[in-house]
Scaffold this motif. Sequence first.
Motif, PDB file in Angstrom:
ATOM      1  N   LEU A 105     -92.382 -26.432 -67.942  1.00  0.00           N
ATOM      2  CA  LEU A 105     -93.013 -25.381 -67.135  1.00  0.00           C
ATOM      3  C   LEU A 105     -92.266 -25.217 -65.808  1.00  0.00           C
ATOM      4  O   LEU A 105     -92.831 -24.822 -64.803  1.00  0.00           O
ATOM      5  CB  LEU A 105     -94.484 -25.729 -66.852  1.00  0.00           C
ATOM      6  N   PHE A 106     -90.960 -25.581 -65.794  1.00  0.00           N
ATOM      7  CA  PHE A 106     -90.151 -25.565 -64.568  1.00  0.00           C
ATOM      8  C   PHE A 106     -90.350 -24.292 -63.744  1.00  0.00           C
ATOM      9  O   PHE A 106     -90.481 -24.328 -62.542  1.00  0.00           O
ATOM     10  CB  PHE A 106     -88.654 -25.671 -64.891  1.00  0.00           C
ATOM     11  N   ASN A 107     -90.326 -23.160 -64.426  1.00  0.00           N
ATOM     12  CA  ASN A 107     -90.280 -21.861 -63.746  1.00  0.00           C
ATOM     13  C   ASN A 107     -91.656 -21.236 -63.530  1.00  0.00           C
ATOM     14  O   ASN A 107     -91.741 -20.128 -62.991  1.00  0.00           O
ATOM     15  CB  ASN A 107     -89.412 -20.892 -64.566  1.00  0.00           C
ATOM     16  N   VAL A 108     -92.719 -21.932 -63.949  1.00  0.00           N
ATOM     17  CA  VAL A 108     -94.058 -21.327 -63.945  1.00  0.00           C
ATOM     18  C   VAL A 108     -94.527 -20.872 -62.560  1.00  0.00           C
ATOM     19  O   VAL A 108     -94.944 -19.720 -62.406  1.00  0.00           O
ATOM     20  CB  VAL A 108     -95.088 -22.252 -64.628  1.00  0.00           C
ATOM     21  N   CYS A 110    -100.244 -29.592 -69.489  1.00  0.00           N
ATOM     22  CA  CYS A 110     -99.465 -30.519 -68.636  1.00  0.00           C
ATOM     23  C   CYS A 110     -99.442 -31.916 -69.256  1.00  0.00           C
ATOM     24  O   CYS A 110     -98.398 -32.580 -69.284  1.00  0.00           O
ATOM     25  CB  CYS A 110    -100.051 -30.580 -67.232  1.00  0.00           C
ATOM     26  N   LYS A 111    -100.582 -32.350 -69.777  1.00  0.00           N
ATOM     27  CA  LYS A 111    -100.671 -33.669 -70.436  1.00  0.00           C
ATOM     28  C   LYS A 111     -99.788 -33.697 -71.680  1.00  0.00           C
ATOM     29  O   LYS A 111     -99.038 -34.650 -71.902  1.00  0.00           O
ATOM     30  CB  LYS A 111    -102.121 -33.954 -70.850  1.00  0.00           C
ATOM     31  N   LEU A 112     -99.903 -32.648 -72.503  1.00  0.00           N
ATOM     32  CA  LEU A 112     -99.173 -32.610 -73.772  1.00  0.00           C
ATOM     33  C   LEU A 112     -97.661 -32.590 -73.559  1.00  0.00           C
ATOM     34  O   LEU A 112     -96.934 -33.327 -74.238  1.00  0.00           O
ATOM     35  CB  LEU A 112     -99.604 -31.375 -74.581  1.00  0.00           C
ATOM     36  N   SER A 135    -100.161 -38.050 -55.644  1.00  0.00           N
ATOM     37  CA  SER A 135    -101.261 -37.179 -56.062  1.00  0.00           C
ATOM     38  C   SER A 135    -102.606 -37.880 -55.892  1.00  0.00           C
ATOM     39  O   SER A 135    -102.687 -39.108 -55.927  1.00  0.00           O
ATOM     40  CB  SER A 135    -101.053 -36.791 -57.529  1.00  0.00           C
ATOM     41  N   SER A 136    -103.658 -37.065 -55.730  1.00  0.00           N
ATOM     42  CA  SER A 136    -105.014 -37.615 -55.564  1.00  0.00           C
ATOM     43  C   SER A 136    -105.557 -38.192 -56.871  1.00  0.00           C
ATOM     44  O   SER A 136    -106.475 -38.985 -56.877  1.00  0.00           O
ATOM     45  CB  SER A 136    -105.956 -36.525 -55.044  1.00  0.00           C
ATOM     46  N   ASN A 137    -104.984 -37.763 -57.992  1.00  0.00           N
ATOM     47  CA  ASN A 137    -105.319 -38.317 -59.314  1.00  0.00           C
ATOM     48  C   ASN A 137    -104.056 -38.248 -60.167  1.00  0.00           C
ATOM     49  O   ASN A 137    -102.968 -38.040 -59.627  1.00  0.00           O
ATOM     50  CB  ASN A 137    -106.498 -37.558 -59.939  1.00  0.00           C
ATOM     51  N   SER A 138    -104.190 -38.398 -61.477  1.00  0.00           N
ATOM     52  CA  SER A 138    -102.989 -38.359 -62.323  1.00  0.00           C
ATOM     53  C   SER A 138    -102.226 -37.068 -62.098  1.00  0.00           C
ATOM     54  O   SER A 138    -102.822 -35.985 -62.038  1.00  0.00           O
ATOM     55  CB  SER A 138    -103.378 -38.476 -63.794  1.00  0.00           C
ATOM     56  N   ILE A 139    -100.903 -37.185 -61.994  1.00  0.00           N
ATOM     57  CA  ILE A 139    -100.058 -36.034 -61.644  1.00  0.00           C
ATOM     58  C   ILE A 139    -100.210 -34.893 -62.632  1.00  0.00           C
ATOM     59  O   ILE A 139    -100.199 -33.726 -62.251  1.00  0.00           O
ATOM     60  CB  ILE A 139     -98.581 -36.476 -61.518  1.00  0.00           C
ATOM     61  N   PHE A 140    -100.405 -35.218 -63.938  1.00  0.00           N
ATOM     62  CA  PHE A 140    -100.450 -34.125 -64.912  1.00  0.00           C
ATOM     63  C   PHE A 140    -101.730 -33.298 -64.851  1.00  0.00           C
ATOM     64  O   PHE A 140    -101.907 -32.364 -65.620  1.00  0.00           O
ATOM     65  CB  PHE A 140    -100.148 -34.592 -66.339  1.00  0.00           C
ATOM     66  N   TYR A 141    -102.617 -33.591 -63.904  1.00  0.00           N
ATOM     67  CA  TYR A 141    -103.721 -32.669 -63.614  1.00  0.00           C
ATOM     68  C   TYR A 141    -103.210 -31.477 -62.792  1.00  0.00           C
ATOM     69  O   TYR A 141    -103.880 -30.456 -62.685  1.00  0.00           O
ATOM     70  CB  TYR A 141    -104.837 -33.379 -62.835  1.00  0.00           C
ATOM     71  N   HIS A 142    -102.036 -31.640 -62.212  1.00  0.00           N
ATOM     72  CA  HIS A 142    -101.475 -30.618 -61.318  1.00  0.00           C
ATOM     73  C   HIS A 142    -100.173 -30.011 -61.836  1.00  0.00           C
ATOM     74  O   HIS A 142     -99.870 -28.862 -61.560  1.00  0.00           O
ATOM     75  CB  HIS A 142    -101.243 -31.212 -59.934  1.00  0.00           C
ATOM     76  N   MET A 143     -99.389 -30.816 -62.553  1.00  0.00           N
ATOM     77  CA  MET A 143     -98.103 -30.325 -63.085  1.00  0.00           C
ATOM     78  C   MET A 143     -97.593 -31.304 -64.139  1.00  0.00           C
ATOM     79  O   MET A 143     -97.947 -32.489 -64.131  1.00  0.00           O
ATOM     80  CB  MET A 143     -97.079 -30.202 -61.957  1.00  0.00           C
ATOM     81  N   PRO A 144     -96.739 -30.827 -65.054  1.00  0.00           N
ATOM     82  CA  PRO A 144     -96.170 -31.751 -66.044  1.00  0.00           C
ATOM     83  C   PRO A 144     -95.062 -32.609 -65.428  1.00  0.00           C
ATOM     84  O   PRO A 144     -94.503 -32.258 -64.386  1.00  0.00           O
ATOM     85  CB  PRO A 144     -95.613 -30.811 -67.112  1.00  0.00           C
TER      86      PRO A 144
END
Length: 1006
Positions: free
Chosen positions: A45-48, A93-95, A491-500
């Motif tokens: 999702l680099f360009n998202v 993001c998780k996947l 991050s305030s929680n796991s990073i993949f809640y915000h980005m892959p």
Amino acid sequence: MKKFVHFRLHTECSIYKSIVRIEDILKKVKSDKQECICITDTNNLFNVPRFYNECLKRSIKPIIGCDLKLKYKKKKYNIALILKNNFGYINICKLISKSLIYNRGFLNYNFLRGILKKHLFLIFNLNYKKINKYNNFKFIKNDIKNISKNFKNHFYLEIQKNKKNYKKILNISNSLKLPILATNPIYFSEKKDFLAYKAKICIFNKKKKKIFKNSFFKTSKKINKVFYKLPNSIKNVYELQKKCNFIMNFNKIKIPIFNIKTKINNNSYFLKLLIKKLKNFLKINNMKNNKIYKSRLINEIKTIMNMNLIDYFLIVNDFIFWSKKKKFQVGPGRGSCAGSLVSFLLDITELDPLKYNLLFERFLNSERQNIPDFDIDFCQFEREKVIEYIKIKYGIDSVCQIITFNKMALKNSIKDIGKFLKFNYYFINEINKIIENSYIKINTLEMFKSNKFLSNIYNSNNKIKKLINLSIKLEGLTKNFGTHSGGVVISSNSIFYHMPIFIQNNIIVSQYFKDDIEKIGILKFDFLGLSTLSIIKNCLKKIKKKIILKKINLNDKKCFKYLKEANTVGVFQLESNGIRNFLKKIKPDNFENIIALISLYRPGPIKLINDFYLRKIKKKKIIYIDKKLENILKETHGIIVYQEQIIQIVKDVANYTLNEADLFRIMISKKKIDEMKNQKEIFIKKSIKNGFDSNKANLIFNIIKEFANYGFNKSHAAAYALLSYYTLWLKSYYIEYFMASNMSFFFKDLSKLNLIINDSIKNNIKILPLNINKSDKNFINLKNQFYKKIRLGFKCLIGLGENIINHIIIIRNKKKFKSFFDFYKRVDKRLVNYKSMEALISVGSFDSLNYNRANLIKKLIILYKINFKKNEKIINLKNIYFKKNYFWKFKKKILEEKLIFGFFIINNMYNIYKKKFLNFMIFNENIIKGIILNIKEKFMSNFFNIYIINEKNKILEIKINKKIFIKNINIINKYEFIIMLIKKKKINNNTILLVNKIINFKNVKN
């Protein structure tokens, strides 16, 4: 005609597949009046964030998806996952993260089955799938049936016109009652870009890849024609886009909560800590009742609390406190955070901001939405340990480093395209040389049009035209990605809640660029490994005294003596030739002068240095328009040097708040005409209201406008001036330790090492040669009551690796070497090979055991030629005799040293020809004599450049016409003595030396 949406857009971030630039494709979407478009880059999702913002700017609905490879029962399928809503974003993001970290880019079906299916749409692509006896149609159909069950009403079969599985896809759709989706993958923007697309595929893929001629943007009209027999496939596309309603959250700050061990909350803890720190500071500095500091602290705390940034400051304070406790070398400050009193009291920075008029509002402005940057410098060898501490403290899944995107440069594009077009290597190289000599930082096509020479080449040669046109299409595209040198995310929680995320070189890295991370409100830091801090660390370790740099006197006479003499080689930010010339001229006499010089010595404001100097020595009168300006500009002699000065002028003249004044500064520096007019009107109105007449207000605005581009961040300059002063102080008081530390650090940078060694000699430090029994891996300083000495380290030998050096030192530590043969017997010849021994002999490492280097080389050759038998006694080196003794002349010795070290290290060519210099005492300023160090042919020019060392031991650059060069080719030899008749010519304020005649010194009478 049915409305259509492209659901298979691959941008340049599908690195090995696409050449699509976001801006170009969105222009086409807009011109065709398509309402939305879906990005589906491969595995990322680099360009998202950029795609999302650019779509919104053009009133296009952005749809986010990702192209993935699905692993199902040992089979691999191509799918696209499309976001339905914000929960779907977290899922995707998780996947993506899991597929890249655990499965080499393949998405395991178990991961997919385990997520909430109702938040994602799955598009299944069979268009390019090989269906044969190994991939049986029935099995594939059964797989689709099972997968689609888990994605009720969220599963689509993708169909592309005229692909080999077209009928089979329709068959599956009808029998399983699955909706079909018309798609047209986009890998290049328009038909004419096909060759550039093909070139990129060939350049980036070693294995043969499929090339799709029709994978460019198509209008709705064209798609309707293509799929006229399948109207539902287009209808389904439009219905699907209606269901996609993902909204990206920007500017919402997400800061981790800092856990404190006490029972009080973070706000109370923060407040108590700062009050305690301020009391201690005021007590130590005899300023107990200083209201200015108290007022400033209250103001800063209010802003920090209002912006909910207390945890941010506590996080920074924590890892810096931990680093200093571990005795890591941490920088005294960097960037605008040095303007914060809170940062100073928390020991994040080491510079009192009130003492140097540094503004907190330049760092933290409540009217700016973005999180301020804390950029921290660490010793290069300790930076990773700090990152590891943060990972342990906040959780490994909450910390990652930041991606960087490397772009295709024009020269590389030309090389790659040249290979693709099968052009001759030398032809490509010549084109690159021409461009290199003409290069200016503008659009490449503009460069070719504006430069007559390039324009003629471009228009007259179709081969070159084709090469350049294709190269321009690839120039600036994403080539590959790397890891940011300093960027760290917490991050305030796991990073993949915000980005892959993904893994690069065993480092977890974000998929978003640092600017995008800032926009989505994630906490980011720059942990920069600074070579200067590594040098300081090594130097302090060698000194073996307790030195606290932040307590040293900033008005030390010895330090300023060194500054005035420009004796600053090795001094941070003050060692280049240019700045040393200005130091000699300006002769700084206080710390503020260092801050000013660092700020002025940059492209643009560098032209103000002469003005600064003339005003400083009172040769130019300083005129202040108003007394309010005098108070602000006095320290810089009436010149606006800092951004902080602009902020203060705007505050005092037009009665802006500091926050408003900072925003005004930003607006003015952008130079947007409409915005400038608006700001000028507001400024003049406010100034008149504050008691200024309109003429004076106009004049002040114009001065601000002129200097807005030149103004530098004073907080950053002051923090770096302090680091400059630390290195200056170490050079002034512990020069041999400081220079040895510099040499040890820059041993690979030959030009820098040469500069440091020559400067050490100028400072009366004796440089001792390599000694097999005394040298260390690093350069070591030696104590002596008469001389300061530095012995060369084995590191400086090119080709002598760390393993070899460590092995020699381990063997030597057991017992010193008695002779070269003793060395030869004891070392492991598999590690310390012939070349290593030859290098050690040639630079004089064995001179203390046997001064005859030529003889040792001969004996080494014999030893390596002898084939020892298992029971045969090793021949003693003493028994190897020569009929005649071999000796190297002084010149041969020096040249061998130069060959191995890379430069003249202890002796130089001047020493060889000292007598010749004395013999030819010619008192004519137009006759130059010297030794040729280097000869360079200037491409696209009628001259050669000759570099000589003259009788004053200075290196001169002299230009010689090619005709004169060819005529005297027998006399002009590298490392030989030469006498020349020259003339001086001025070009662009630079004096150039041109050769008129070469004088054969053999014909010159004494």
